[in-house]
Motif scaffolding. Sequence first.
Motif, PDB file in Angstrom:
ATOM      1  N   GLY A 123       0.823  -1.210   0.000  1.00 43.59           N
ATOM      2  CA  GLY A 123       0.000   0.000   0.000  1.00 43.59           C
ATOM      3  C   GLY A 123       0.853   1.254   0.000  1.00 43.59           C
ATOM      4  N   MET A 124       1.958   1.221   0.734  1.00 43.53           N
ATOM      5  CA  MET A 124       2.887   2.350   0.751  1.00 43.53           C
ATOM      6  C   MET A 124       3.483   2.563  -0.637  1.00 43.53           C
ATOM      7  SD  MET A 124       4.380   4.727   2.620  1.00 43.53           S
ATOM      8  CE  MET A 124       4.570   4.303   4.325  1.00 43.53           C
ATOM      9  N   LEU A 125       3.817   1.495  -1.317  1.00 48.27           N
ATOM     10  CA  LEU A 125       4.350   1.598  -2.678  1.00 48.27           C
ATOM     11  C   LEU A 125       3.332   2.272  -3.611  1.00 48.27           C
ATOM     12  CD1 LEU A 125       6.506   0.973  -4.825  1.00 48.27           C
ATOM     13  CD2 LEU A 125       5.445  -1.289  -5.062  1.00 48.27           C
ATOM     14  N   VAL A 126       2.091   1.860  -3.513  1.00 52.33           N
ATOM     15  CA  VAL A 126       1.034   2.476  -4.334  1.00 52.33           C
ATOM     16  C   VAL A 126       0.871   3.951  -3.959  1.00 52.33           C
ATOM     17  CG1 VAL A 126      -1.448   2.443  -4.851  1.00 52.33           C
ATOM     18  CG2 VAL A 126      -0.170   0.298  -4.737  1.00 52.33           C
ATOM     19  N   GLY A 127       0.882   4.252  -2.656  1.00 47.09           N
ATOM     20  CA  GLY A 127       0.764   5.633  -2.194  1.00 47.09           C
ATOM     21  C   GLY A 127       1.901   6.515  -2.681  1.00 47.09           C
ATOM     22  N   VAL A 128       3.115   5.986  -2.673  1.00 50.30           N
ATOM     23  CA  VAL A 128       4.264   6.767  -3.123  1.00 50.30           C
ATOM     24  C   VAL A 128       4.197   6.997  -4.633  1.00 50.30           C
ATOM     25  CG1 VAL A 128       6.786   6.755  -3.314  1.00 50.30           C
ATOM     26  CG2 VAL A 128       5.692   6.135  -1.165  1.00 50.30           C
ATOM     27  N   CYS A 129       3.685   6.028  -5.359  1.00 48.76           N
ATOM     28  CA  CYS A 129       3.461   6.241  -6.802  1.00 48.76           C
ATOM     29  C   CYS A 129       2.459   7.378  -7.004  1.00 48.76           C
ATOM     30  CB  CYS A 129       2.960   4.962  -7.463  1.00 48.76           C
ATOM     31  SG  CYS A 129       4.219   3.684  -7.619  1.00 48.76           S
ATOM     32  N   TYR A 130       1.414   7.407  -6.183  1.00 46.63           N
ATOM     33  CA  TYR A 130       0.433   8.491  -6.252  1.00 46.63           C
ATOM     34  C   TYR A 130       1.089   9.829  -5.901  1.00 46.63           C
ATOM     35  CZ  TYR A 130      -3.303  11.594  -4.825  1.00 46.63           C
ATOM     36  OH  TYR A 130      -4.107  12.692  -4.679  1.00 46.63           O
ATOM     37  N   PHE A 131       1.886   9.863  -4.819  1.00 46.49           N
ATOM     38  CA  PHE A 131       2.570  11.105  -4.429  1.00 46.49           C
ATOM     39  C   PHE A 131       3.466  11.605  -5.558  1.00 46.49           C
ATOM     40  CE2 PHE A 131       2.531   9.860   0.360  1.00 46.49           C
ATOM     41  CZ  PHE A 131       1.214  10.261   0.450  1.00 46.49           C
ATOM     42  N   THR A 132       4.144  10.682  -6.209  1.00 46.99           N
ATOM     43  CA  THR A 132       5.005  11.053  -7.333  1.00 46.99           C
ATOM     44  C   THR A 132       4.167  11.648  -8.462  1.00 46.99           C
ATOM     45  OG1 THR A 132       6.567   9.310  -6.737  1.00 46.99           O
ATOM     46  CG2 THR A 132       6.722  10.195  -8.978  1.00 46.99           C
ATOM     47  N   PHE A 133       3.033  11.024  -8.760  1.00 48.45           N
ATOM     48  CA  PHE A 133       2.144  11.511  -9.809  1.00 48.45           C
ATOM     49  C   PHE A 133       1.649  12.924  -9.515  1.00 48.45           C
ATOM     50  CE2 PHE A 133      -2.314  12.077 -11.093  1.00 48.45           C
ATOM     51  CZ  PHE A 133      -2.159  12.108 -12.474  1.00 48.45           C
ATOM     52  N   VAL A 134       1.125  13.163  -8.305  1.00 52.76           N
ATOM     53  CA  VAL A 134       0.569  14.488  -8.016  1.00 52.76           C
ATOM     54  C   VAL A 134       1.649  15.552  -7.933  1.00 52.76           C
ATOM     55  CG1 VAL A 134      -1.538  13.620  -6.899  1.00 52.76           C
ATOM     56  CG2 VAL A 134       0.454  14.178  -5.497  1.00 52.76           C
ATOM     57  N   THR A 135       2.857  15.169  -7.548  1.00 49.69           N
ATOM     58  CA  THR A 135       3.940  16.142  -7.467  1.00 49.69           C
ATOM     59  C   THR A 135       4.463  16.487  -8.869  1.00 49.69           C
ATOM     60  OG1 THR A 135       4.584  15.317  -5.290  1.00 49.69           O
ATOM     61  CG2 THR A 135       6.197  16.638  -6.471  1.00 49.69           C
ATOM     62  N   VAL A 136       4.713  15.473  -9.656  1.00 52.37           N
ATOM     63  CA  VAL A 136       5.268  15.708 -10.997  1.00 52.37           C
ATOM     64  C   VAL A 136       4.259  16.429 -11.891  1.00 52.37           C
ATOM     65  CG1 VAL A 136       6.053  14.523 -13.099  1.00 52.37           C
ATOM     66  CG2 VAL A 136       6.907  13.814 -10.859  1.00 52.37           C
ATOM     67  N   THR A 137       2.972  16.144 -11.738  1.00 51.82           N
ATOM     68  CA  THR A 137       1.944  16.805 -12.554  1.00 51.82           C
ATOM     69  C   THR A 137       1.441  18.095 -11.939  1.00 51.82           C
ATOM     70  OG1 THR A 137       0.181  15.467 -11.561  1.00 51.82           O
ATOM     71  CG2 THR A 137       1.199  14.629 -13.604  1.00 51.82           C
ATOM     72  N   ASP A 138       2.094  18.529 -10.860  1.00 54.35           N
ATOM     73  CA  ASP A 138       1.774  19.804 -10.189  1.00 54.35           C
ATOM     74  C   ASP A 138       0.314  19.860  -9.717  1.00 54.35           C
ATOM     75  OD1 ASP A 138       2.626  22.155  -9.112  1.00 54.35           O
ATOM     76  OD2 ASP A 138       2.271  23.337 -10.921  1.00 54.35           O
ATOM     77  N   ARG A 139      -0.127  18.806  -9.026  1.00 56.85           N
ATOM     78  CA  ARG A 139      -1.499  18.756  -8.520  1.00 56.85           C
ATOM     79  C   ARG A 139      -1.542  18.723  -6.990  1.00 56.85           C
ATOM     80  NH1 ARG A 139      -4.085  14.485 -12.836  1.00 56.85           N
ATOM     81  NH2 ARG A 139      -3.654  15.808 -14.632  1.00 56.85           N
ATOM     82  N   LEU A 140      -0.488  19.175  -6.351  1.00 59.72           N
ATOM     83  CA  LEU A 140      -0.466  19.202  -4.870  1.00 59.72           C
ATOM     84  C   LEU A 140      -1.484  20.180  -4.337  1.00 59.72           C
ATOM     85  CD1 LEU A 140       3.270  19.034  -3.781  1.00 59.72           C
ATOM     86  CD2 LEU A 140       1.511  17.322  -3.512  1.00 59.72           C
TER      87      LEU A 140
END
Length: 140
Positions: A123-140
Amino acid sequence: MEWSNVTWFLTALGAVVVLLTRVRLGGTVVDGTGHGAGRHGYSAVLLRLHTLVGVLTLIGWVVALVTGRREIALVVLAGWWLLTILGLLLLSRWLPSHAKHSEDTKTDAWGSGAGLSVLGHVGMLVGVCYFTFVTVTDRL
């Protein structure tokens, strides 16, 4: 979809995984090695590093979310990925061993297998993939 609600929720779940890993394995460290549930022992240094990286990453991530600073979030992503790798290394204590003198799987009061650990760390791996997505796509 409200990205910030999902991000805060996954941040809280990340904190729970770090805390529960420390609580579950913290009391089983003897002479620098852990002999808790699982098929193999683990290094006490690995557990301390997991906890330290987890706390520092969570603090940095919350600062990035509160301030909205993408630059901070990009730096803290490295901490999230390191934390995930350390957690997966701790999870590897459940891997089966087919060696001639291997020990049987040990269980504890947390469950009769690796289910909770797998749920938390995958679950942490999936969450970190999500964090990477929202950060790289500037959706924080």
